[in-house]
Write a protein that holds these residues in place. Sequence first.
Motif, PDB file in Angstrom:
ATOM      1  N   GLU A 633       0.813  -1.207   0.000  1.00 44.24           N
ATOM      2  CA  GLU A 633       0.000   0.000   0.000  1.00 44.24           C
ATOM      3  C   GLU A 633       0.849   1.260   0.000  1.00 44.24           C
ATOM      4  OE1 GLU A 633      -3.430   2.192   2.770  1.00 44.24           O
ATOM      5  OE2 GLU A 633      -2.636   0.222   3.311  1.00 44.24           O
ATOM      6  N   HIS A 634       2.020   1.198   0.635  1.00 42.10           N
ATOM      7  CA  HIS A 634       2.852   2.388   0.785  1.00 42.10           C
ATOM      8  C   HIS A 634       4.164   2.334  -0.004  1.00 42.10           C
ATOM      9  CE1 HIS A 634       0.225   3.738   4.019  1.00 42.10           C
ATOM     10  NE2 HIS A 634       0.329   2.543   4.577  1.00 42.10           N
ATOM     11  N   LEU A 635       4.525   1.192  -0.543  1.00 44.04           N
ATOM     12  CA  LEU A 635       5.838   1.021  -1.167  1.00 44.04           C
ATOM     13  C   LEU A 635       5.687   0.666  -2.641  1.00 44.04           C
ATOM     14  CD1 LEU A 635       8.919   0.948  -0.578  1.00 44.04           C
ATOM     15  CD2 LEU A 635       8.658  -1.535  -0.236  1.00 44.04           C
ATOM     16  N   SER A 636       6.418   1.375  -3.496  1.00 39.41           N
ATOM     17  CA  SER A 636       6.391   1.103  -4.929  1.00 39.41           C
ATOM     18  C   SER A 636       7.810   1.072  -5.491  1.00 39.41           C
ATOM     19  CB  SER A 636       5.553   2.148  -5.671  1.00 39.41           C
ATOM     20  OG  SER A 636       6.111   3.443  -5.507  1.00 39.41           O
ATOM     21  N   PHE A 637       7.934   0.442  -6.636  1.00 37.57           N
ATOM     22  CA  PHE A 637       9.231   0.307  -7.314  1.00 37.57           C
ATOM     23  C   PHE A 637       9.085   0.783  -8.746  1.00 37.57           C
ATOM     24  CE2 PHE A 637      11.738  -2.142 -10.359  1.00 37.57           C
ATOM     25  CZ  PHE A 637      13.022  -1.885  -9.922  1.00 37.57           C
ATOM     26  N   ASN A 638      10.110   1.462  -9.255  1.00 36.79           N
ATOM     27  CA  ASN A 638      10.134   1.817 -10.668  1.00 36.79           C
ATOM     28  C   ASN A 638      11.550   1.669 -11.192  1.00 36.79           C
ATOM     29  OD1 ASN A 638      11.525   4.667 -10.642  1.00 36.79           O
ATOM     30  ND2 ASN A 638       9.984   4.721  -9.009  1.00 36.79           N
ATOM     31  N   GLY A 639      11.668   1.369 -12.453  1.00 36.03           N
ATOM     32  CA  GLY A 639      12.993   1.189 -13.039  1.00 36.03           C
ATOM     33  C   GLY A 639      12.939   1.294 -14.546  1.00 36.03           C
ATOM     34  N   GLY A 640      14.083   1.502 -15.146  1.00 36.18           N
ATOM     35  CA  GLY A 640      14.159   1.610 -16.597  1.00 36.18           C
ATOM     36  C   GLY A 640      15.549   1.285 -17.110  1.00 36.18           C
ATOM     37  N   LEU A 641      15.610   0.876 -18.363  1.00 36.24           N
ATOM     38  CA  LEU A 641      16.888   0.540 -18.996  1.00 36.24           C
ATOM     39  C   LEU A 641      16.793   0.899 -20.474  1.00 36.24           C
ATOM     40  CD1 LEU A 641      19.023  -2.633 -18.549  1.00 36.24           C
ATOM     41  CD2 LEU A 641      18.311  -1.985 -20.847  1.00 36.24           C
ATOM     42  N   THR A 642      17.758   1.651 -20.964  1.00 33.53           N
ATOM     43  CA  THR A 642      17.876   1.967 -22.386  1.00 33.53           C
ATOM     44  C   THR A 642      19.194   1.396 -22.894  1.00 33.53           C
ATOM     45  OG1 THR A 642      16.614   4.014 -22.140  1.00 33.53           O
ATOM     46  CG2 THR A 642      17.938   3.781 -24.126  1.00 33.53           C
ATOM     47  N   ARG A 643      19.116   0.478 -23.838  1.00 37.27           N
ATOM     48  CA  ARG A 643      20.321  -0.191 -24.362  1.00 37.27           C
ATOM     49  C   ARG A 643      20.464   0.111 -25.844  1.00 37.27           C
ATOM     50  NH1 ARG A 643      24.748  -1.801 -25.703  1.00 37.27           N
ATOM     51  NH2 ARG A 643      25.594  -3.899 -25.304  1.00 37.27           N
ATOM     52  N   VAL A 644      21.546   0.795 -26.198  1.00 31.11           N
ATOM     53  CA  VAL A 644      21.887   1.062 -27.595  1.00 31.11           C
ATOM     54  C   VAL A 644      22.778  -0.071 -28.074  1.00 31.11           C
ATOM     55  CG1 VAL A 644      22.982   2.652 -29.201  1.00 31.11           C
ATOM     56  CG2 VAL A 644      21.710   3.542 -27.237  1.00 31.11           C
ATOM     57  N   LEU A 645      22.316  -0.835 -29.040  1.00 29.51           N
ATOM     58  CA  LEU A 645      23.101  -1.955 -29.551  1.00 29.51           C
ATOM     59  C   LEU A 645      24.185  -1.485 -30.506  1.00 29.51           C
ATOM     60  CD1 LEU A 645      20.179  -4.486 -30.164  1.00 29.51           C
ATOM     61  CD2 LEU A 645      21.759  -4.381 -28.205  1.00 29.51           C
ATOM     62  N   LYS A 646      23.893  -0.449 -31.265  1.00 29.93           N
ATOM     63  CA  LYS A 646      24.878   0.055 -32.233  1.00 29.93           C
ATOM     64  C   LYS A 646      24.562   1.502 -32.543  1.00 29.93           C
ATOM     65  CE  LYS A 646      28.341  -1.826 -34.671  1.00 29.93           C
ATOM     66  NZ  LYS A 646      29.384  -2.707 -34.103  1.00 29.93           N
ATOM     67  N   SER A 647      25.612   2.306 -32.697  1.00 31.97           N
ATOM     68  CA  SER A 647      25.460   3.699 -33.106  1.00 31.97           C
ATOM     69  C   SER A 647      26.666   4.027 -33.984  1.00 31.97           C
ATOM     70  CB  SER A 647      25.396   4.625 -31.886  1.00 31.97           C
ATOM     71  OG  SER A 647      25.165   5.956 -32.276  1.00 31.97           O
ATOM     72  N   PHE A 648      26.440   4.258 -35.268  1.00 28.87           N
ATOM     73  CA  PHE A 648      27.565   4.364 -36.201  1.00 28.87           C
ATOM     74  C   PHE A 648      27.227   5.314 -37.352  1.00 28.87           C
ATOM     75  CE2 PHE A 648      24.816   0.876 -37.405  1.00 28.87           C
ATOM     76  CZ  PHE A 648      24.631   1.053 -38.755  1.00 28.87           C
ATOM     77  N   TYR A 649      28.293   5.734 -38.074  1.00 27.58           N
ATOM     78  CA  TYR A 649      28.139   6.545 -39.276  1.00 27.58           C
ATOM     79  C   TYR A 649      27.871   5.619 -40.456  1.00 27.58           C
ATOM     80  CZ  TYR A 649      29.935  10.634 -36.812  1.00 27.58           C
ATOM     81  OH  TYR A 649      30.102  11.668 -35.932  1.00 27.58           O
ATOM     82  N   ARG A 650      26.794   5.884 -41.163  1.00 22.06           N
ATOM     83  CA  ARG A 650      26.439   5.050 -42.314  1.00 22.06           C
ATOM     84  C   ARG A 650      27.405   5.294 -43.479  1.00 22.06           C
ATOM     85  NH1 ARG A 650      20.564   6.658 -43.568  1.00 22.06           N
ATOM     86  NH2 ARG A 650      21.077   8.505 -42.357  1.00 22.06           N
ATOM     87  N   GLY A 651      27.964   4.214 -43.993  1.00 21.19           N
ATOM     88  CA  GLY A 651      28.843   4.300 -45.155  1.00 21.19           C
ATOM     89  C   GLY A 651      30.267   4.709 -44.847  1.00 21.19           C
ATOM     90  N   GLU A 652      30.622   4.846 -43.555  1.00 25.96           N
ATOM     91  CA  GLU A 652      31.975   5.228 -43.179  1.00 25.96           C
ATOM     92  C   GLU A 652      32.594   4.133 -42.305  1.00 25.96           C
ATOM     93  OE1 GLU A 652      32.725   9.242 -41.934  1.00 25.96           O
ATOM     94  OE2 GLU A 652      30.745   9.902 -42.608  1.00 25.96           O
ATOM     95  N   PHE A 653      33.893   3.895 -42.523  1.00 22.71           N
ATOM     96  CA  PHE A 653      34.559   2.792 -41.847  1.00 22.71           C
ATOM     97  C   PHE A 653      35.890   3.259 -41.260  1.00 22.71           C
ATOM     98  CE2 PHE A 653      31.790   1.092 -45.069  1.00 22.71           C
ATOM     99  CZ  PHE A 653      31.138   0.058 -44.414  1.00 22.71           C
ATOM    100  N   ALA A 654      36.283   2.620 -40.167  1.00 21.84           N
ATOM    101  CA  ALA A 654      37.563   2.909 -39.526  1.00 21.84           C
ATOM    102  C   ALA A 654      38.686   2.225 -40.297  1.00 21.84           C
ATOM    103  CB  ALA A 654      37.534   2.423 -38.077  1.00 21.84           C
ATOM    104  N   LEU A 655      39.923   2.477 -39.863  1.00 22.42           N
ATOM    105  CA  LEU A 655      41.079   1.916 -40.559  1.00 22.42           C
ATOM    106  C   LEU A 655      41.106   0.394 -40.522  1.00 22.42           C
ATOM    107  CD1 LEU A 655      43.845   4.434 -39.389  1.00 22.42           C
ATOM    108  CD2 LEU A 655      42.638   4.371 -41.587  1.00 22.42           C
ATOM    109  N   ASP A 656      40.550  -0.217 -39.475  1.00 24.08           N
ATOM    110  CA  ASP A 656      40.537  -1.675 -39.384  1.00 24.08           C
ATOM    111  C   ASP A 656      39.363  -2.305 -40.131  1.00 24.08           C
ATOM    112  OD1 ASP A 656      38.402  -0.986 -37.809  1.00 24.08           O
ATOM    113  OD2 ASP A 656      39.145  -1.923 -35.970  1.00 24.08           O
TER     114      ASP A 656
END
Length: 780
Positions: A633-656
């Motif tokens: 009656e008096h106690l509640s719980f809240n939570g959240g999670l945001t997970r980014v699997l990938k974030s990258f420049y389209r069409g651009e690649f690193a040296l490897d």
Amino acid sequence: MIPRLLFFLVICCISQVGAQSVRAVTGVVITPQFELVPGVSIDVQSDRSVPRVISDGAGKFVLSVPVGIAVLQFSGKNIQTVSRTLLPGGAVTDLQIKVNYIVPSVAASVTIQADALLPDIEYRNETIYENTLFTRDDQLIQTLNAGINAGQHEGGGKSLEIRRYGFNLDHGGVNGGLKILVDNIQQNQGTQGHGQGCLGSLKSLSPELVDGVTVLNGPFSASYGDFSGLGVVQNRLKESLPEILTARIQGGPYNTVRGFFAYSPNWKNITSFIAYEPSYTDGPFKSPLKYRRDNLTGNFTYKIDERQTAGFKFNLGRNTFFSSGQIPLDLVAGGELDRFGAIDTDSGGKVQSGTAAVYYRREAASGATFKADAYIGRSLFDLYSNFTFFAADPVYGDEIQQHDSRLEQGANVQYLQPYKFFGSLSLLTVGVNVHASQNNVGLYPTVGRNPNRKFLPGNLNNEDVVYTSANATVNNLAAYIQNGFTFDEGHVRLDVGLRLDYFSYDVNGFELRDSRVDLISKQSQAKLQPKLAIAWSPFERFPMSLYANYGRGISSQDARGVARNPSSPKLSTTDFYQAGTSYNSQRLSAVFSSFLIDRSAEQVYIPDDGSVELAGPSRSYGFELRTSAKLTEHLSFNGGLTRVLKSFYRGEFALDGSRLIVDSSPRLAANAGLVLSGLRGFTSSLTWRHISNYRLDGEVRSLRASGNDVVDLAVTKRLRPWVDLNFSVDNVLNKKYFETQNFFESRVCPTCDLNSRIHATPGYPFNASIGLTFRFFGKE
């Protein structure tokens, strides 16, 4: 003796008959998407009079009705009236009553504080703002969670750095942007001395005046344009306070003192208040922060009649501060510099701002609503920074002054028309937005806060010492239309929308490096933004819904960048795709959603001249989880999670050969909290927030910023009906961590080597505050 006994038996029989003549009816009012609906009126039509009952904050109701046939009628503001007939012997407990909004809650004058969780929208009510002692202005953003990571950039005073969905938004206005409004007044300031879309004006917001917050998790509403690519945060301030006099006094370590004083008179047909918030702190820094802030806020709302209201609001703010800046972490690790030390003690700034606004609202009996507001704002801003110390100017140092003198005007008009579409409830929304700003912005090389460094011996022809100044006028005109449809008795909801923004830029300025380059240009560009959303609740009793949302948002370019590169795009776009499901019962709410975000171009801040340039297109994708549960009656719980699997420049690649990563933003943001309320006068919250470590360079995997875990505690105890004891602890576990972190070259003394290194702002250590809140003369 016998007559008394007979009398007693007769009374018992009559009481028993009376008890059997009524029955207790219980239930909950929800939408077809299982959102809880408070404030619904329940009237009973029967052969006996029954008092009206109102559903509580969780949508629940309890009432007594006669045992015979009775009709329950459920009605309320912007709610389509429904009826439920109760037959003798029929079910009367745990009823589930579904109602439809004539005007959706997000568009109503008072947003419904539903406990239900949805993928595209979240609500925060005033409770956390009333019961928490705020000692730093970044805490207001941190309470939102919602996958938003906000960090101090130079220790205090300066605008926060915002990160969300795998993108670094700098101070809120680039790489999609997070649009933040206070009572429909945009806080993101474009074409500023401090980059693009800066949120410094949020520092004049007093937390005790927040009535509620709506968070849109993407650009899904046609009502919002510039800076809305990664979401919208709409803060609604109170129109009056429950008591005529309110006062809060609090204090803590580091010479921290803060007050809040408000007067809210009890006038007929007028809701109003005037509030003053002073504060001061030195922070934990070796060079004292000397952060002084004063805010004055007022509201006057006049109820013209039952369907019309008009209001006037104002806000005045000023703050001054010194800053320790971002310090090199290699010096901290080597013991050469304290974690709270500084290299240039002249960093800091001063701000003065004022805003005045008028509001008007008219409602028709059909639910049609006309809303209009207009505002004017004036601000003066000077920020002194030294990011690289002696890298470009080994003789005098690299200190700079970012100057901003701004006059803003804005207006919003919106009309909502409910109607029937093939017998189903629908809502048409049309609107117009206008935003204009006239700005004098500049970046001046300084020494000891004196803007003369460019003209000292040896620097006039030094191209690494840049002096810029510009007068920039930026106008944004927009129109939008959005239509919401409901089908299958509200179980299917469809929204389609379209928004058109037109920007014009008029710049007259110059850059002085080794020679003078004039920046004189007039440019313009328009952009369409489509919106589409669908929600389906396939079951009548099982509280699950499915969602799919799409929206295009835009971010405007800095006017100086437009003048420098007139052929480049003036606007970048964000295409945001979201799909998810929600479960909303009376005790448990949970959401799972996935997202894919395509950006047309990243925006890179150029500190040398204070402008923004465009980089390549990018993509981010991942998922979110959120939950809220009532444990007791008096106690509640809240939570959240945001997970980014990938974030990258389209069409651009690193040296490897791997994809080039979008850097400077965590891939994981999480939060959790326990809230205790209404137990013997106690209200408390224990909250945890977390971000993962993250890349600071798109190509070098090992170059990373550290993550952090921070636990905070807030406790309020009602001592008397008119006084509360408040106690808060920030960073309960005394975690040693760093907030905003960046990688660049710097030289820490005139004869030192130039090094590439990570620079960061230290997070506050264990910090306890105590206060008293007084409330006098409660209103009826």
